[in-house]
Design a protein around this motif. Structure first.
Motif, short mmCIF file in Angstrom:
data_model
loop_
_atom_site.label_atom_id
_atom_site.label_comp_id
_atom_site.label_asym_id
_atom_site.label_seq_id
_atom_site.Cartn_x
_atom_site.Cartn_y
_atom_site.Cartn_z
N VAL A 14 30.57 15.54 4.86
CA VAL A 14 30.13 16.91 4.56
C VAL A 14 31.14 17.50 3.60
O VAL A 14 32.23 16.98 3.39
N ASP A 15 30.77 18.65 2.99
CA ASP A 15 31.65 19.30 2.02
C ASP A 15 32.83 19.97 2.73
O ASP A 15 32.77 20.30 3.91
N LEU A 16 33.90 20.18 1.95
CA LEU A 16 35.10 20.81 2.48
C LEU A 16 34.90 22.31 2.65
O LEU A 16 34.20 22.95 1.86
N ASN A 17 35.53 22.88 3.67
CA ASN A 17 35.60 24.33 3.79
C ASN A 17 37.05 24.75 3.56
O ASN A 17 37.95 23.91 3.39
N GLN A 18 37.32 26.05 3.58
CA GLN A 18 38.66 26.53 3.24
C GLN A 18 39.70 26.04 4.25
O GLN A 18 40.83 25.71 3.88
N GLY A 19 39.32 25.99 5.51
CA GLY A 19 40.26 25.51 6.50
C GLY A 19 40.66 24.07 6.24
O GLY A 19 41.83 23.69 6.43
N GLU A 20 39.71 23.24 5.81
CA GLU A 20 40.03 21.85 5.52
C GLU A 20 40.88 21.73 4.26
O GLU A 20 41.73 20.83 4.15
N ILE A 21 40.67 22.63 3.32
CA ILE A 21 41.52 22.64 2.12
C ILE A 21 42.96 22.95 2.49
O ILE A 21 43.91 22.31 2.02
N ASP A 22 43.15 23.93 3.38
CA ASP A 22 44.50 24.26 3.85
C ASP A 22 45.10 23.07 4.61
O ASP A 22 46.29 22.79 4.50
N ALA A 23 44.25 22.39 5.39
CA ALA A 23 44.74 21.25 6.16
C ALA A 23 45.20 20.12 5.25
O ALA A 23 46.16 19.41 5.56
N LEU A 24 44.51 19.95 4.11
CA LEU A 24 44.93 18.91 3.17
C LEU A 24 46.31 19.20 2.58
O LEU A 24 47.12 18.29 2.38
N ALA A 25 46.58 20.47 2.33
CA ALA A 25 47.90 20.83 1.81
C ALA A 25 48.99 20.52 2.85
O ALA A 25 50.06 20.02 2.51
N TYR A 26 48.70 20.81 4.11
CA TYR A 26 49.65 20.47 5.17
C TYR A 26 49.80 18.96 5.29
O TYR A 26 50.91 18.43 5.48
N HIS A 27 48.68 18.25 5.13
CA HIS A 27 48.68 16.79 5.26
C HIS A 27 49.61 16.15 4.24
O HIS A 27 50.31 15.17 4.55
N GLU A 28 49.67 16.69 3.04
CA GLU A 28 50.52 16.10 2.01
C GLU A 28 51.99 16.16 2.40
O GLU A 28 52.79 15.31 2.00
N LYS A 29 52.36 17.16 3.22
CA LYS A 29 53.76 17.30 3.62
C LYS A 29 54.16 16.27 4.68
O LYS A 29 55.34 15.91 4.78
N VAL A 30 53.20 15.81 5.48
CA VAL A 30 53.54 14.94 6.60
C VAL A 30 53.00 13.52 6.43
O VAL A 30 53.27 12.65 7.24
N ARG A 31 52.26 13.28 5.36
CA ARG A 31 51.55 12.01 5.21
C ARG A 31 52.49 10.81 5.26
O ARG A 31 52.23 9.83 5.97
N SER A 32 53.58 10.85 4.50
CA SER A 32 54.47 9.70 4.41
C SER A 32 55.09 9.38 5.77
O SER A 32 55.17 8.20 6.16
N PHE A 33 55.49 10.41 6.51
CA PHE A 33 56.09 10.19 7.82
C PHE A 33 55.09 9.56 8.78
O PHE A 33 55.42 8.61 9.51
N VAL A 34 53.85 10.06 8.77
CA VAL A 34 52.82 9.53 9.66
C VAL A 34 52.50 8.09 9.29
O VAL A 34 52.40 7.20 10.16
#
Length: 432
Positions: free
Chosen positions: A37-57
């Motif tokens: 499904v298409d992204l909503n604003q909450g998911e866009i914000d979540a992607l920005a957070y994801h970039e900060k923790v992606r490497s560690f995870v």
């Protein structure tokens, strides 16, 4: 034993931990569904957070999975999907009407409102399960008293017409948000609290799996009344940045809690792969745990000395100087309690040796049951010290040695979820 393997990044947990000896959990891992499904604003914000923790995870999960495989865990069978039970039919689980019963129980008076009626009804908000299978449980009031199993083994008891497996040395209160007072009157302060709030969620609202709770109402939980000094508070949070900000910036400060760490629960398949693609724009294969310490309130400033009363014009003025000594000399004044050279109070220093790592991973295969979390007792024990009292809020199952509260607190203790095995014979006896 829930920890399969541990390394500096975190832990791999086995979520199917039985509630006591002779009990085997029948929980089945689930295979996730995926859709686009298409992204909503909450998911866009979540992607920005994801970039900060992606490497560690990513790197941490890879290392933990590789460490678990030599132990025969998270390793797919040859030519299979990694779970030999994938094609097994699910048993028919019992319907749960505990939340509805909690709503009905609101019409009943609380213990403190009717205490003193009989010898057994003394107003004390705690009761004990019979330690013998033949003991009666019909007199138990599960909705306004904390119920304890004081035995050192799990008990199978009949409650409200159904059989439940209660772990050893555990306690619970079955009630909703408006009837939590007996837990406060229980009189115990807890060194560890784990919260799994029913966050508002559109998919949960559509499915009707459980009732959600507005974030603002969480502030009404009596956490400060239940927390011992230095209590470690752990809250499960979804990946919505709005909820993370709420817990970090509003909820914890409201309770007097200082954030100390941010951990991640990474969900993998039995083959060790992420249950969703790590970079999926819609669903992430991890959830967040926000950890904090209860901070003691600041000491009140000393009150200014009272001025001496004005003397009457005809009252003689006493002679100046100290009065003559009489009796033994007073003891020397004690040293005032002050922060150390780092600016920490004594209460903060008492938990210095239990400092929580700022980032850790908990890797496990998710349960087939919606929103059921892996057990944290073994993982958190080093951060609360020996003999700690532990409490889970919004629980749907019990843990040995813990106190639990929620309107479905014994849902996953139903006997249908477990295989019960007979106790082994004593060492001096041989089986027939």
């Amino acid at each position: 034993m829930s920890v399969v393997v541990q390394n500096p990044s975190g832990w791999v947990l086995d979520p199917c931990v039985p509630p006591g000896p002779g009990v085997q959990a029948r929980l089945r891992r689930r295979r996730p569904k995926r859709k686009h499904v298409d992204l909503n604003q909450g998911e866009i914000d979540a992607l920005a957070y994801h970039e900060k923790v992606r490497s560690f995870v990513l790197e941490g999960t890879k290392g933990l999975v590789e460490a678990a495989r030599p132990l025969g865990y998270l390793e797919p069978e040859a030519g299979g999907t990694g779970d030999s039970r994938e094609d097994e039919p699910l048993p028919r689980w019992p319907d749960c009407n505990l939340a509805a019963l909690c709503d009905m129980a609101k019409q009943l008076p609380l213990v403190e409102e009717h205490g003193g009626g009989s010898d057994d009804d003394d107003g004390v908000p705690v009761q004990f399960l019979p330690t013998e299978r033949v003991g009666s449980t019909s007199h138990l009031d599960l909705f306004s008293r904390v119920t304890e199993n004081i035995a050192d083994s799990a008990l199978e008891v009949t409650l409200m017409g159904a059989d439940y497996v209660i772990p050893p040395r555990s306690a619970f209160l079955l009630s909703d948000f408006t009837r939590i007072q007996p837990l406060v009157h229980y009189g115990k302060k807890f060194d560890l609290m784990v919260l799994d709030p029913p966050w508002e969620n559109k998919s949960v609202k559509r499915s009707g799996r459980y009732s959600s709770l507005p974030s603002s109402q969480l502030k009404q939980l009596p956490v400060p009344l239940l927390a011992a000094p230095g209590c470690l508070v752990v809250t499960w949070v979804t990946n919505k940045p709005r909820l993370l900000r709420f817990v970090r910036d509003q909820l914890y400060p409201h309770w007097g809690i200082r954030v100390v760490a941010e951990w991640f629960w990474v969900k993998v398949t039995t083959a060790g792969d992420f249950v969703f693609p790590l970079d999926s724009p819609h669903k992430k294969p991890y959830e967040v745990l926000l950890l904090g310490r209860c901070t003691p309130p600041a000491p009140a400033p000393p009150s200014p000395p009272h001025p001496p009363p004005a003397s009457h014009p005809h009252t003689p003025t006493p002679p100046s100087g100290p009065p003559p000594p009489s009796g033994p000399p007073p003891p020397p004044p004690s040293e005032p309690r002050s922060p150390d050279h780092h600016g920490r109070s004594q209460e903060e220093n008492s938990t210095e040796d239990l400092r929580v790592a700022e980032r850790r991973l908990i890797v496990s295969v998710p349960s087939v049951f919606h929103s059921q979390k892996p057990p944290l007792a073994e993982v958190l024990r080093p951060y609360v010290g020996p003999g700690a009292r532990c409490l889970e809020l919004f629980a749907r199952g019990l843990q040995p040695g813990w106190t639990s509260w929620g309107n479905e607190v014994i849902k996953f203790q139903h006997a249908a979820y477990y295989h019960l095995t007979p106790d082994p014979p004593p060492a001096h006896q041989t089986p027939p």
